[in-house]
Design an enzyme around this catalytic site. Structure first.
Site, PDB file in Angstrom:
ATOM      1  N   ARG A  99       0.846  -1.214   0.000  1.00  0.00           N
ATOM      2  CA  ARG A  99       0.000   0.000   0.000  1.00  0.00           C
ATOM      3  C   ARG A  99       0.872   1.252   0.000  1.00  0.00           C
ATOM      4  N   TRP A 129      14.684   8.128   5.139  1.00  0.00           N
ATOM      5  CA  TRP A 129      13.497   7.270   5.247  1.00  0.00           C
ATOM      6  C   TRP A 129      12.559   7.470   4.064  1.00  0.00           C
ATOM      7  N   ASN A 168      -2.083  15.039   3.326  1.00  0.00           N
ATOM      8  CA  ASN A 168      -3.504  14.735   3.559  1.00  0.00           C
ATOM      9  C   ASN A 168      -3.947  13.554   2.696  1.00  0.00           C
ATOM     10  N   LEU A 175      -2.666 -17.062  17.948  1.00  0.00           N
ATOM     11  CA  LEU A 175      -1.911 -18.037  17.162  1.00  0.00           C
ATOM     12  C   LEU A 175      -0.817 -18.719  17.983  1.00  0.00           C
ATOM     13  N   GLY A 176      -0.630 -18.286  19.219  1.00  0.00           N
ATOM     14  CA  GLY A 176       0.418 -18.884  20.043  1.00  0.00           C
ATOM     15  C   GLY A 176       1.774 -18.781  19.371  1.00  0.00           C
ATOM     16  N   GLU A 188       3.794   9.453   7.904  1.00  0.00           N
ATOM     17  CA  GLU A 188       2.609  10.283   7.589  1.00  0.00           C
ATOM     18  C   GLU A 188       2.051  10.956   8.841  1.00  0.00           C
TER      19      GLU A 188
HETATM   20  P1  TGC Z   1       1.823  25.257  10.098  1.00  0.00           P
HETATM   21  O1  TGC Z   1       2.458  26.567  10.449  1.00  0.00           O
HETATM   22  O2  TGC Z   1       0.625  24.782  10.830  1.00  0.00           O
HETATM   23  O3  TGC Z   1       1.469  25.256   8.540  1.00  0.00           O
HETATM   24  C1  TGC Z   1       2.394  25.643   7.541  1.00  0.00           C
HETATM   25  C2  TGC Z   1       1.581  25.841   6.256  1.00  0.00           C
HETATM   26  O4  TGC Z   1       0.957  24.595   5.884  1.00  0.00           O
HETATM   27  C3  TGC Z   1      -0.487  24.689   5.952  1.00  0.00           C
HETATM   28  N1  TGC Z   1      -0.953  23.416   6.516  1.00  0.00           N
HETATM   29  C4  TGC Z   1      -1.616  22.510   5.792  1.00  0.00           C
HETATM   30  N2  TGC Z   1      -2.063  22.556   4.527  1.00  0.00           N
HETATM   31  C5  TGC Z   1      -2.707  21.476   4.065  1.00  0.00           C
HETATM   32  N3  TGC Z   1      -2.907  20.367   4.822  1.00  0.00           N
HETATM   33  C6  TGC Z   1      -2.471  20.281   6.082  1.00  0.00           C
HETATM   34  N4  TGC Z   1      -2.675  19.173   6.786  1.00  0.00           N
HETATM   35  C7  TGC Z   1      -1.797  21.381   6.623  1.00  0.00           C
HETATM   36  N5  TGC Z   1      -1.227  21.657   7.836  1.00  0.00           N
HETATM   37  C8  TGC Z   1      -0.717  22.899   7.746  1.00  0.00           C
HETATM   38  C9  TGC Z   1      -0.756  25.911   6.815  1.00  0.00           C
HETATM   39  O5  TGC Z   1      -1.989  26.461   6.490  1.00  0.00           O
HETATM   40  C10 TGC Z   1       0.409  26.811   6.419  1.00  0.00           C
HETATM   41  O6  TGC Z   1       0.155  27.296   5.101  1.00  0.00           O
HETATM   42  P2  TGC Z   1       0.666  28.760   4.626  1.00  0.00           P
HETATM   43  O7  TGC Z   1       0.545  28.751   3.131  1.00  0.00           O
HETATM   44  O8  TGC Z   1      -0.265  29.715   5.294  1.00  0.00           O
HETATM   45  O9  TGC Z   1       2.074  28.926   5.128  1.00  0.00           O
HETATM   46  O10 TGC Z   1       2.967  24.163  10.147  1.00  0.00           O
HETATM   47  P3  TGC Z   1       3.827  23.624  11.365  1.00  0.00           P
HETATM   48  O11 TGC Z   1       5.265  23.822  11.025  1.00  0.00           O
HETATM   49  O12 TGC Z   1       3.328  24.206  12.656  1.00  0.00           O
HETATM   50  O13 TGC Z   1       3.539  22.054  11.314  1.00  0.00           O
HETATM   51  C11 TGC Z   1       2.307  21.505  11.608  1.00  0.00           C
HETATM   52  C12 TGC Z   1       2.422  19.959  11.703  1.00  0.00           C
HETATM   53  C13 TGC Z   1       3.254  19.566  12.894  1.00  0.00           C
HETATM   54  C14 TGC Z   1       1.004  19.455  11.874  1.00  0.00           C
HETATM   55  C15 TGC Z   1       3.043  19.401  10.416  1.00  0.00           C
HETATM   56  O14 TGC Z   1       4.337  19.801  10.274  1.00  0.00           O
HETATM   57  C16 TGC Z   1       2.981  17.897  10.323  1.00  0.00           C
HETATM   58  O15 TGC Z   1       1.991  17.359   9.868  1.00  0.00           O
HETATM   59  N6  TGC Z   1       4.059  17.145  10.724  1.00  0.00           N
HETATM   60  C17 TGC Z   1       4.165  15.723  10.461  1.00  0.00           C
HETATM   61  C18 TGC Z   1       5.119  15.476   9.327  1.00  0.00           C
HETATM   62  C19 TGC Z   1       4.720  14.288   8.484  1.00  0.00           C
HETATM   63  O16 TGC Z   1       3.626  13.787   8.533  1.00  0.00           O
HETATM   64  N7  TGC Z   1       5.633  13.838   7.621  1.00  0.00           N
HETATM   65  C20 TGC Z   1       5.329  12.804   6.687  1.00  0.00           C
HETATM   66  C21 TGC Z   1       6.412  12.674   5.641  1.00  0.00           C
HETATM   67  S1  TGC Z   1       5.938  11.727   4.211  1.00  0.00           S
HETATM   68  C22 TGC Z   1       5.802  10.159   4.739  1.00  0.00           C
HETATM   69  O17 TGC Z   1       5.878   9.864   5.876  1.00  0.00           O
HETATM   70  C23 TGC Z   1       5.533   9.125   3.699  1.00  0.00           C
HETATM   71  S2  TGC Z   1       5.381   7.558   4.360  1.00  0.00           S
HETATM   72  C24 TGC Z   1       5.102   6.531   3.061  1.00  0.00           C
HETATM   73  C25 TGC Z   1       3.666   6.224   2.847  1.00  0.00           C
HETATM   74  O18 TGC Z   1       2.816   7.125   2.869  1.00  0.00           O
HETATM   75  O19 TGC Z   1       3.319   5.073   2.657  1.00  0.00           O
HETATM   76  P1  FAD Z   2      10.587  12.420  15.370  1.00  0.00           P
HETATM   77  O1  FAD Z   2       9.931  13.571  14.724  1.00  0.00           O
HETATM   78  O2  FAD Z   2      12.027  12.562  15.807  1.00  0.00           O
HETATM   79  O3  FAD Z   2       9.722  11.900  16.560  1.00  0.00           O
HETATM   80  C1  FAD Z   2      10.222  11.031  17.595  1.00  0.00           C
HETATM   81  C2  FAD Z   2       9.122  10.925  18.663  1.00  0.00           C
HETATM   82  O4  FAD Z   2       8.900  12.217  19.224  1.00  0.00           O
HETATM   83  C3  FAD Z   2       7.778  10.465  18.102  1.00  0.00           C
HETATM   84  O5  FAD Z   2       7.136   9.654  19.048  1.00  0.00           O
HETATM   85  C4  FAD Z   2       7.013  11.770  17.958  1.00  0.00           C
HETATM   86  O6  FAD Z   2       5.612  11.614  17.987  1.00  0.00           O
HETATM   87  C5  FAD Z   2       7.521  12.525  19.178  1.00  0.00           C
HETATM   88  N1  FAD Z   2       7.341  13.974  19.041  1.00  0.00           N
HETATM   89  C6  FAD Z   2       7.810  14.791  18.071  1.00  0.00           C
HETATM   90  N2  FAD Z   2       7.397  16.046  18.281  1.00  0.00           N
HETATM   91  C7  FAD Z   2       6.655  16.039  19.403  1.00  0.00           C
HETATM   92  C8  FAD Z   2       5.925  17.020  20.129  1.00  0.00           C
HETATM   93  N3  FAD Z   2       5.872  18.282  19.707  1.00  0.00           N
HETATM   94  N4  FAD Z   2       5.268  16.634  21.244  1.00  0.00           N
HETATM   95  C9  FAD Z   2       5.299  15.357  21.671  1.00  0.00           C
HETATM   96  N5  FAD Z   2       5.930  14.373  21.015  1.00  0.00           N
HETATM   97  C10 FAD Z   2       6.611  14.709  19.887  1.00  0.00           C
HETATM   98  N6  FAD Z   2       9.233  10.459   4.937  1.00  0.00           N
HETATM   99  C11 FAD Z   2       9.159  11.050   3.720  1.00  0.00           C
HETATM  100  O7  FAD Z   2       9.331  12.258   3.580  1.00  0.00           O
HETATM  101  N7  FAD Z   2       8.928  10.297   2.599  1.00  0.00           N
HETATM  102  C12 FAD Z   2       8.740   8.957   2.649  1.00  0.00           C
HETATM  103  O8  FAD Z   2       8.511   8.317   1.614  1.00  0.00           O
HETATM  104  C13 FAD Z   2       8.829   8.313   3.928  1.00  0.00           C
HETATM  105  N8  FAD Z   2       8.710   6.959   4.013  1.00  0.00           N
HETATM  106  C14 FAD Z   2       8.896   6.352   5.230  1.00  0.00           C
HETATM  107  C15 FAD Z   2       8.925   4.956   5.289  1.00  0.00           C
HETATM  108  C16 FAD Z   2       9.156   4.323   6.508  1.00  0.00           C
HETATM  109  C17 FAD Z   2       9.240   2.826   6.566  1.00  0.00           C
HETATM  110  C18 FAD Z   2       9.304   5.093   7.692  1.00  0.00           C
HETATM  111  C19 FAD Z   2       9.513   4.425   9.023  1.00  0.00           C
HETATM  112  C20 FAD Z   2       9.298   6.469   7.627  1.00  0.00           C
HETATM  113  C21 FAD Z   2       9.108   7.114   6.402  1.00  0.00           C
HETATM  114  N9  FAD Z   2       9.166   8.511   6.298  1.00  0.00           N
HETATM  115  C22 FAD Z   2       9.076   9.121   5.067  1.00  0.00           C
HETATM  116  C23 FAD Z   2       9.508   9.316   7.464  1.00  0.00           C
HETATM  117  C24 FAD Z   2       8.359   9.573   8.426  1.00  0.00           C
HETATM  118  O9  FAD Z   2       7.437  10.487   7.903  1.00  0.00           O
HETATM  119  C25 FAD Z   2       8.948  10.077   9.736  1.00  0.00           C
HETATM  120  O10 FAD Z   2       9.627   8.988  10.331  1.00  0.00           O
HETATM  121  C26 FAD Z   2       7.907  10.643  10.679  1.00  0.00           C
HETATM  122  O11 FAD Z   2       7.370  11.835  10.174  1.00  0.00           O
HETATM  123  C27 FAD Z   2       8.464  10.903  12.099  1.00  0.00           C
HETATM  124  O12 FAD Z   2       9.662  11.590  12.049  1.00  0.00           O
HETATM  125  P2  FAD Z   2      10.946  11.039  12.875  1.00  0.00           P
HETATM  126  O13 FAD Z   2      11.136   9.615  12.534  1.00  0.00           O
HETATM  127  O14 FAD Z   2      12.065  11.981  12.601  1.00  0.00           O
HETATM  128  O15 FAD Z   2      10.523  11.116  14.375  1.00  0.00           O
END
Ligand code: TGC
Ligand code: FAD
Length: 388
Positions: A94, A166, A244, A342-343, A367
């Site tokens: 997925r 990552w 999103n 499943l033990g 995500e």
């Molecule tokens: P913040 O100041 O709240 O926002 C910055 C700008 O972004 C806009 N915004 C959003 N827009 C669309 N959707 C959302 N969910 C949005 N959240 C915020 C906001 O309006 C602003 O826009 P602008 O144009 O006015 O500047 O941002 P912040 O720095 O305080 O961060 C908020 C936070 C912590 C929620 C955000 O950074 C976050 O979601 N952190 C988690 C990072 C994360 O999820 N990383 C994933 C990486 S990719 C991945 O993991 C792929 S895995 C592989 C797979 O999917 O299978």
């Molecule tokens: P950190 O941000 O260092 O977090 C460590 C711990 O601290 C977590 O428990 C977190 O919840 C906690 N924490 C952080 N901030 C706070 C707070 N303010 N308050 C309380 N607790 C907090 N990323 C991509 O960009 N593209 C990809 O394709 C992608 N694929 C991935 C595939 C795999 C298999 C994995 C494991 C990760 C992948 N990622 C990808 C990265 C993924 O999005 C990050 O691992 C994730 O966003 C968390 O970041 P981190 O690992 O640096 O943890």
């Protein structure tokens, strides 16, 4: 008579004929082409990504919910059901579909120029080009605003320096959407394999998501023409909008892993004899199965409600967090509980629940970690951001 663990609320009656047909087609492909191989892929820590791309493409699973540019233009609910069937086999599969369609393709579709869309999207929808999405860095995961990767303008070109970590599919990707800090904010760039200063070393020894290829993206004075920059966005809203989409797919996908775990545990409990009778005939076993099934059924109804909102264009980011937080937590609990039924057999690769549980540790983290989604929901409830 026995019931499917997903049948308790007659969920199927809420789907259209088209949605049911699409789900069946995806389940058929998953069962015939993916399931027989997944143990080997997981065991070897690999995935035949280049072969799977065109197969998923032919099935319409890549960029499934995107319109135009030879993308299928399916509904959000249909896309969710497809994610559920694919993740019922393995979260790594997925992920493959999410990263291609919801992250790399969506970024180009939403923020790209007409030329960029025409150049990349049809080939990516067909699975001919594989994409990846580089946001996370070694020191910037949950907080992408602290990223260090920098793009500096030099005439008609940009010079990129930094490391992404990552990144799903980076070692096999033809196209990488990479986010960087600029003097004025943030920018996304489409990088192509072979560009000078752009390398993608693979990350090995993972204990989770083993049927998925993960790597780094290393940018060492990588020069990119301005035509490779996504022109429609210059803030962090760029990547966060893409998240999103992928988070939405996970809402459904994780429940597929839970359903498969539960089906496996029920089947096992029916045939396993303990203390002289079937494991499934004990009240403790039935309590476990009932609780898990109730959680799964509730979660699928939530996913469907969020999908219907998305199809109406009314799904807010904090609602996506409600679904992502719920589905990943519920699925992980179910996979672990099924393993107990499943033990010792449950610790082998022969049965899926522990493989799913291992994978779901990644799904819980990527995500947006569970904590990030709690904070997003907390902000929606109180109006106060508690991230910093
Ligand atoms: P913040 O100041 O709240 O926002 C910055 C700008 O972004 C806009 N915004 C959003 N827009 C669309 N959707 C959302 N969910 C949005 N959240 C915020 C906001 O309006 C602003 O826009 P602008 O144009 O006015 O500047 O941002 P912040 O720095 O305080 O961060 C908020 C936070 C912590 C929620 C955000 O950074 C976050 O979601 N952190 C988690 C990072 C994360 O999820 N990383 C994933 C990486 S990719 C991945 O993991 C792929 S895995 C592989 C797979 O999917 O299978
Ligand atoms: P950190 O941000 O260092 O977090 C460590 C711990 O601290 C977590 O428990 C977190 O919840 C906690 N924490 C952080 N901030 C706070 C707070 N303010 N308050 C309380 N607790 C907090 N990323 C991509 O960009 N593209 C990809 O394709 C992608 N694929 C991935 C595939 C795999 C298999 C994995 C494991 C990760 C992948 N990622 C990808 C990265 C993924 O999005 C990050 O691992 C994730 O966003 C968390 O970041 P981190 O690992 O640096 O943890």
């Amino acid at each position: 008579m026995t019931s499917s663990p997903l049948d308790l609320t007659s969920f199927n009656s809420l789907l259209s004929d088209e949605e049911r047909m699409l789900q069946e087609a995806m389940a058929d492909f998953a069962n015939k082409s993916l399931k027989p191989n997944v143990q080997e892929w997981f065991d070897n820590g690999t995935l035949p990504a280049k072969e799977l791309g065109p197969q998923f493409g032919q099935l319409g699973a890549l960029g499934m919910h995107l319109e135009g540019y030879e993308c299928p233009g399916a509904s959000a609910v249909a896309y969710g059901l497809a994610c559920m069937e694919i993740e019922a086999v393995d979260s790594g599969l997925r992920s493959f579909v999410s990263v291609q369609g919801s992250l790399a393709m969506f970024a180009i579709h939403h923020w790209g120029s007409e030329e960029q869309k025409e150049k990349y999207l049809p080939k990516m929808a067909a699975g001919e080009y594989l994409g990846c999405f580089g946001l996370t860095e070694p020191d910037a995961g949950s907080d992408p605003a602290s990223m260090k990767t920098r793009a500096t303008r030099d005439g008609d070109e940009w010079v990129l320096n930094g490391t992404k970590m990552w990144i799903t599919n980076s070692p096999v990707a033809d196209v990488a959407v990479v986010w960087a800090r600029t003097e004025d904010g943030f920018a996304g760039f489409i990088l192509e394999k072979g560009m000078e200063g752009f390398t993608t070393p693979e990350i090995h020894k993972k204990l989770s998501l083993r049927a998925s290829i993960t790597g780094e993206i290393v940018l060492d004075n990588c020069r990119v023409p301005d035509s490779q920059r996504l022109p429609k966005i210059d803030t962090l809203r760029g990547p966060l909008t893409c998240l999103n989409e992928a988070r939405y797919g996970i809402i459904w996908g994780a429940l597929g892993a839970a359903r498969d775990s539960l089906e496996t545990a029920i089947e096992y409990a029916q045939t396993r004899e303990v203390f002289g009778k079937s494991l499934s005939s004990y009240q403790l076993t039935q309590a476990k199965l009932a609780n898990m099934s109730v959680e799964l059924n509730k979660s699928v109804l939530l996913a469907l409600q969020l999908g219907r909102l998305k199809d109406k264009g009314e799904l807010a980011p904090h609602q996506v967090s409600v679904g992502k937080l719920n589905s990943t937590g519920v699925a992980l609990e179910i996979a672990r509980e099924c393993r107990t039924l499943l033990g010792a057999s449950g610790i082998t690769l022969e049965y899926s629940p522990l493989r799913h549980a291992n994978n779901l540790e990644s799904v819980l983290t990527y995500e947006g970690t569970a904590e990030m989604h709690q904070l997003i929901i907390g902000q929606a409830l109180t109006g106060k951001g508690a991230f910093r």
